[in-house]
Each structure stands twice: as C-alpha cells, then as structure tokens.
Design a protein around this motif. Structure first.
Motif, PDB file in Angstrom:
ATOM      1  N   TRP A  57       0.808  -1.226   0.000  1.00 18.08           N
ATOM      2  CA  TRP A  57       0.000   0.000   0.000  1.00 18.08           C
ATOM      3  C   TRP A  57       0.842   1.277   0.000  1.00 18.08           C
ATOM      4  N   SER A  58       2.146   1.150  -0.002  1.00 16.05           N
ATOM      5  CA  SER A  58       3.017   2.317   0.093  1.00 16.05           C
ATOM      6  C   SER A  58       3.429   2.807  -1.291  1.00 16.05           C
ATOM      7  N   PRO A  59       3.996   4.010  -1.380  1.00 17.74           N
ATOM      8  CA  PRO A  59       4.525   4.483  -2.660  1.00 17.74           C
ATOM      9  C   PRO A  59       5.682   3.631  -3.177  1.00 17.74           C
ATOM     10  N   ARG A  60       6.220   2.749  -2.337  1.00 22.77           N
ATOM     11  CA  ARG A  60       7.333   1.893  -2.733  1.00 22.77           C
ATOM     12  C   ARG A  60       6.872   0.554  -3.309  1.00 22.77           C
ATOM     13  N   ALA A  61       5.583   0.404  -3.571  1.00 27.15           N
ATOM     14  CA  ALA A  61       5.046  -0.890  -3.983  1.00 27.15           C
ATOM     15  C   ALA A  61       5.712  -1.436  -5.239  1.00 27.15           C
ATOM     16  N   SER A  62       6.177  -0.565  -6.111  1.00 26.61           N
ATOM     17  CA  SER A  62       6.823  -1.037  -7.342  1.00 26.61           C
ATOM     18  C   SER A  62       8.251  -1.498  -7.098  1.00 26.61           C
ATOM     19  N   GLY A  63       8.808  -1.198  -5.938  1.00 22.53           N
ATOM     20  CA  GLY A  63      10.159  -1.627  -5.600  1.00 22.53           C
ATOM     21  C   GLY A  63      10.171  -3.016  -4.997  1.00 22.53           C
ATOM     22  N   PRO A  64      11.356  -3.516  -4.678  1.00 22.97           N
ATOM     23  CA  PRO A  64      11.447  -4.876  -4.125  1.00 22.97           C
ATOM     24  C   PRO A  64      10.985  -4.944  -2.667  1.00 22.97           C
ATOM     25  N   PHE A  65      10.514  -6.132  -2.279  1.00 19.89           N
ATOM     26  CA  PHE A  65      10.199  -6.440  -0.881  1.00 19.89           C
ATOM     27  C   PHE A  65      11.133  -7.560  -0.466  1.00 19.89           C
ATOM     28  N   ILE A  66      12.092  -7.235   0.391  1.00 25.05           N
ATOM     29  CA  ILE A  66      13.113  -8.190   0.811  1.00 25.05           C
ATOM     30  C   ILE A  66      12.824  -8.613   2.243  1.00 25.05           C
ATOM     31  N   ALA A  67      12.517  -9.907   2.425  1.00 22.58           N
ATOM     32  CA  ALA A  67      12.253 -10.445   3.763  1.00 22.58           C
ATOM     33  C   ALA A  67      13.519 -11.102   4.297  1.00 22.58           C
ATOM     34  N   VAL A  68      13.901 -10.717   5.521  1.00 21.22           N
ATOM     35  CA  VAL A  68      15.116 -11.229   6.146  1.00 21.22           C
ATOM     36  C   VAL A  68      14.735 -11.883   7.466  1.00 21.22           C
ATOM     37  N   ASN A  69      14.983 -13.167   7.591  1.00 21.06           N
ATOM     38  CA  ASN A  69      14.766 -13.862   8.867  1.00 21.06           C
ATOM     39  C   ASN A  69      16.040 -13.725   9.686  1.00 21.06           C
ATOM     40  N   CYS A  70      16.036 -12.776  10.611  1.00 21.36           N
ATOM     41  CA  CYS A  70      17.243 -12.486  11.389  1.00 21.36           C
ATOM     42  C   CYS A  70      17.667 -13.680  12.236  1.00 21.36           C
ATOM     43  N   ALA A  71      16.712 -14.517  12.647  1.00 23.29           N
ATOM     44  CA  ALA A  71      17.048 -15.677  13.469  1.00 23.29           C
ATOM     45  C   ALA A  71      17.777 -16.745  12.666  1.00 23.29           C
ATOM     46  N   ALA A  72      17.641 -16.733  11.338  1.00 28.24           N
ATOM     47  CA  ALA A  72      18.252 -17.768  10.502  1.00 28.24           C
ATOM     48  C   ALA A  72      19.592 -17.337   9.917  1.00 28.24           C
ATOM     49  N   LEU A  73      20.018 -16.084  10.151  1.00 28.05           N
ATOM     50  CA  LEU A  73      21.302 -15.627   9.617  1.00 28.05           C
ATOM     51  C   LEU A  73      22.443 -16.265  10.393  1.00 28.05           C
ATOM     52  N   PRO A  74      23.432 -16.844   9.717  1.00 26.22           N
ATOM     53  CA  PRO A  74      24.594 -17.407  10.430  1.00 26.22           C
ATOM     54  C   PRO A  74      25.279 -16.331  11.261  1.00 26.22           C
ATOM     55  N   GLU A  75      25.617 -16.673  12.498  1.00 28.24           N
ATOM     56  CA  GLU A  75      26.118 -15.662  13.436  1.00 28.24           C
ATOM     57  C   GLU A  75      27.337 -14.926  12.898  1.00 28.24           C
TER      58      GLU A  75
END
Length: 608
Positions: free
Chosen positions: A317-335
């Motif tokens: 719903w934002s003006p950025r809708a045409s841009g990418p949506f990057i989901a990052v699972n912080c719990a799954a990132l290697p330490e």
C-alpha cells in the motif's frame, strides 16, 4: 486506578518463554495514532476513559475529552456510557446516547480513537437481570445442544435504520405471531434484534428461512439483515452474534447478507489475506494509513500469527510498492555472517569471499526490507543497522566507502523488546528507531471468527494443490478447531489443513482424523475437552472386544438409516426424511455434514 499512556511494554507480544495468555481474559485493543496496544479490563468495576490524569484508560488524542466515557463491568456484562464528550462515543458506528450493552467484537470509538472489545469467556450467570443476558444465556444452551447432537442452528440479526426508530413495533408484532416455541429472540441494543432459529441450517432458499427473512424486511423495509450459522460461521454465541451483526452491516438497506459476505479478502499482489475479526480489520486499516508515510513499523505478535503478511501490506500500500520487498529472517542468519548478509562484502573481506556482493539492504533500493525476528540480531549488527537507518548509508564488510540506500524498514518480533533492552540484549536507541509505529497482532485463539473461514480456505487450497475434490469439515471438526488453543497460530492451522488434505481418504474430515492434541487428549496444549472420544487401542485377543465411542456409533447409525431411507424413497429427500421421522431441514443439513450424495429419483417428480 490511574493507568498512564502505554509504554512499549503495553504493546509487547507474548514471548516464547512467557506464560500463555488466558484466552478468556477481557481487554480492549486500542488503536491510537500510529500504534495499537492492549488495555486489560477488570472483571467488575468502572473504567473511566479520557485525557484526564485520573482516567483509568488514559488517551492522548486531542479528539478525546478529559472525561470522555465510562465502561461499567458486572457479572451480567459490560455497558458503555458517554459522559457528555465533545466528539462523542459510538458503538459500531452508532452514537451512544445512553448506557449501551457492549459485546465481544464491538468496535468502540472515543472521538478519533478506536478500541475493539474482547470480553471474557464465562458461563451464563445464574441470575440474569438484563434482557440481553437472558437472551445470551438461552443462546448458549442452544449452541451447546446443536454442537453436541449435530443439529443445525441459524441466527438472524436485524439492524434498524436508527435505534428505537420506525419498524421496531412491527418487528415485535411479527415475533409475537411467527416465533416458534423453541426459538429465542430479543434486542441486543436499541438498534439490533437477534432471532435464533434451531433446526435451520442457513442454506439459501431453505424452507422456513426465506419466509422469515422476507417478513422481517417487510416489517422494516429500510433495515439490514445478517445471517450466521453454527458451526460453519462459529461455535460459540459471541462469535455467531458478531458474525451475523457484521453481515448486517455489509448488507444494503432492505436486503440481507450472510456471514461469508462479512469476510474481507485483501488482495496484496500475489497474496490474499482473509480478514473477518473486527480487531484485524481495524489493524489492517491502521497499516494502510501507516503505509502512506515513511515511518518504520514494528509488528509484534506470537510466532505464526501473520506478521509477514502485515509487513507486506505496508509495502503493497506504500509508494514503494513497485520496488522490491526483501524479507530477512534475522534468526536464521549465520552468526558470523550477519553483517555480510545485511550490508554486503568486498572481495577478500574474509575467507571464502571470492567476489564482491551487495547485501540485502542494498538490494532493496527503492523498496522495503522486512526484518523478521529482529530481536535475534547480535549487538554488533544492531549498532551498524542503527547507523544505516540514521544516515541512510551502508558500508560493506571489508570496504571503507559508504554507499547510499533508499529503503523503508518494517521489523517484526515475538519477543518483549523492552525487556530485552533492560537485560542489555537489545539497543535502546535502535528499539525506539524501529518502533516509531507499533502494531500488535492478536493470536488466532483471540480471533474465533477467523478459525472456520481460514480452515476452509486453507483446506480448499490444499485440495486444489493435490488435484483432489474439495473436502467438507464436519460440525464436530469445526467445534474441535474452535476449542483448540492454537499455540502455532495461523501457521499451525495451515499445516493442519495440508495434513488432512493429504491423509483423509473420504469426503468429510471427521474429528477422529485430527491429531490427538486437537481433541483434548493427554498432552493437548489447549486443555479442551474432547468433543468425540478417541477410538480405543485394540484390546489383547483374550480381552473383551473394544467398544466404539458412542458419538461415532450414533453418526454411523444416522448415516446408515439415511442411506436406507434414500434408497427406499429413490432419492427423494422429502420422502426419505419422512420415513425416518426427521425434519427435512435437518435431513438436508446432515446429508452435507455426513458427506452423503442423494440419488436422483427414477419414478416421476419428487414428492412434496
């Protein structure tokens, strides 16, 4: 008991190590400004709402008067009264001009501040002085009977054009002549009539239902009518009443609508989010408003509650809708690779870095980054993330020059971040930066209206993916689903429907097809009592023959007798129902419930 403006602790979700909330606890989900938070309600007493320092529910919005309204809570229920506020108080969009009953799912408005009521689940009191309480008590008994014996039950809610206005006398006169002895009817408030119809399944064109609908709308032509049925639209009185009332709000003047029409399907690109609970409807409306700004949004809620869908709604719903949506699972990132994943790295920055690579933040230029489980980030990454958000620049690992970024951050967590800050595990400055707007998503166990509709939707999708005919959820199965505690929330329900779509061989999902924990057996997380006793384990050869649970034996007997009657009546349902002494409405309801397919008649047109 003066309660200050909510801190972040008031908006925190339940952590994984916290005690689970009591599903029957009463509270208000308050939406004020850019955030939502929870205000617990006492079992009894008065709650003063306003901007006054002495207010129990203290609000800050300028549209709220110093002493705006008062909630009165007793064993007989809750009522709200406006205290002569400047901008008024309303229930479900209707102004409050006197003490009005409040039910679970009602949407209260104090000026521009919205609060959704979640009342406690309790047994009907032995003595009920209020008309609405007497009505609700009878409804509870009828719902329990319908679920126990698999009988159909429908509720009608008629919404008058104005409280106590034209048409009320005509409606009451109609009830006096048309309401049957087993039916119950009464006024929920000055504008809403409730009429309970046992042995009516709510199917379109059903005999008896259509006549009542036409008679009600003829008595009050400008009224709106909503219809809900047990168990397809809910398995408790509060849910059924709220479903019918919401359906009435969606109907056109002089028309009716079913509870299914009160379900909102939010099309978010390739995603579809189903919303029926009033709190969720208000929260998604808040997300739509927040989407227009560049504010960071912190979405709080238990694991599996739908936080990523909420984050994607902000992006869509934002003006950025045409841009990418990057989901990052912080719990799954290697330490050891958190900073490299988020900010990128240059060639040779560490062992294995053979080429330069842009990080996730840099890859989201012009779009939105969703930091799921942001509370799991290590301290070093938190400091670097805070700087990136403040200066809108990042530095790759192994590089000295800064690179500009144009992103919006939406974060999510199931943890109590304020407690994490106090314990020194999360930076306070980053916490305040991410939580400029906080949205609290309630768990699925507090959204009972959405359980049956989500279950049917997930099951239909799972069957379609497997290429098989769509399955039907039996009444007992819907009841079991409604009583489960859903510790895994929406994710648990979706996985369960995937399982039954693959495992069930028949056309109907019965309670015994569900895992043991769903039926309140030993080890159940919900603590619910089993609706249908589980089949006993096979006895040793020398022992007595294992007994079939009574409820299962009754279902098998009903199925057999109905099949025999249909065969004798050559598929004519009215004749088959008469042969076994069953009302035709109940017969038709159980045909669908038991997954029976009536044969077409071969000797002329159907009788009756």
């Amino acid at each position: 008991m003066s309660v200050p403006h909510p801190s972040a602790r008031d908006t925190r979700p339940l952590g994984a190590t916290s005690e689970p909330s009591e599903s029957g606890a009463a509270y208000l989900l308050v939406l004020e400004g850019d955030s939502s938070w929870r205000f617990p309600l006492p079992n009894e007493g008065m709650v003063l709402v306003g901007r006054d320092e002495q207010a129990d529910l203290r609000l800050r919005d300028d549209s709220v008067s110093r002493r705006h309204a008062r909630l009165l809570l007793t064993d007989e229920g809750a009522r709200v009264v406006d205290l002569g506020s400047h901008n008024g108080t309303s229930i479900n969009g209707r102004p409050v001009d006197s003490a009005q009953p409040v039910l679970s799912g009602d949407v209260l408005s104090f000026g521009a501040v919205v609060a959704v009521v979640r009342s406690r689940t309790r047994a009907a009191p032995a003595r009920r002085a209020l008309e609405v309480e007497r009505l609700m008590g009878q409804l509870r008994e009828e719902v329990e009977r319908a679920l126990r014996y698999g009988r159909p039950l429908t509720m009608l809610v008629l919404a008058l054009p104005e409280p106590g206005g034209a048409g009320r006398e005509a409606v009451e006169a109609l009830l006096a002549t048309e309401a049957g002895p087993a039916e119950a009817a009464g006024w929920l408030d000055g504008a809403h009539l409730l009429w309970m119809l046992p042995e009516v399944s709510g199917e379109p064109g059903e005999e008896g239902l259509g006549e009542r609908v036409e008679a009600l709308l003829a008595a009050c032509p400008k009224a709106r009518l909503g219809i809900s049925s047990c168990p397809s639209d809910g398995c408790d009185v509060e849910t059924l009443v709220a479903s019918a009332r919401t359906a009435a709000q969606t109907a056109a003047p002089g028309a009716w609508a079913s509870a299914a029409e009160g379900i909102t399907r939010l099309a978010l690109g390739e995603r579809t989010v189903l919303v029926a609970d009033p709190a969720m409807a208000q929260l998604y409306a808040l997300l739509r408003r927040l989407a227009a700004s560049e504010l960071p949004v912190l979405v709080c809620g238990e694991t599996g509650v739908g936080k990523e869908n909420a984050a994607f709604a902000v992006h869509h719903w934002s003006p950025r809708a045409s841009g990418p949506f990057i989901a990052v699972n912080c719990a799954a990132l290697p330490e050891g690779l958190v900073e490299s994943e988020l900010f990128g790295h240059e060639r040779g920055a560490f062992t294995g870095a053979t080429t330069a690579r842009a990080g996730l933040l840099e890859s989201a230029q012009g779009g939105t980054v969703f930091l799921d489980e942001v509370g799991e980030l290590p301290a070093s990454a938190q400091a670097k993330l805070l700087r990136a958000l403040e200066v809108r620049r990042i530095t790759r690992v192994g590089e000295v020059r800064e690179r500009p970024i144009d992103i919006r951050i939406v974060a999510a967590t199931h943890r109590d971040l304020e407690a994490e800050v106090a314990a020194g595990r999360f930076r306070e400055d980053l916490y305040f930066r991410l939580g400029a707007a906080t949205v609290l998503l309630p768990p699925l166990r507090e959204r009972p209206r959405e359980v049956p509709m989500l279950a049917r939707d997930f099951l239909a999708r799972a069957c379609q993916a497997l290429g098989r005919r769509e399955l039907e959820l039996a009444a007992g199965t819907l009841h079991a689903l409604s009583r489960h505690g859903w510790p895994g929330n929406v994710r648990e329900l979706r996985n369960l429907m995937d399982y039954v779509a693959a495992a069930v061989t028949g056309d109907v999902v019965e309670p015994h097809h569900l895992p043991a924990r769903m039926l309140g057996r030993k080890g159940s997380a919900s603590g619910a009592q089993p609706l249908v006793e589980p089949e006993p384990a096979p006895a040793p050869p020398a022992g007595p023959r294992p007994r079939v649970p009574l409820a299962q034996e009754i279902r098998e007997l009903e199925r057999r007798r109905m099949q025999e009657a249909l065969a004798e009546a050559e598929g004519v349902q009215t004749r088959a129902a008469a042969l076994i002494g069953m009302p035709i409405r109940t017969f038709s309801f159980k045909l669908k419930q038991l997954g029976l397919q009536p044969r077409a008649g071969r000797k002329g047109p159907p009788a009756g």
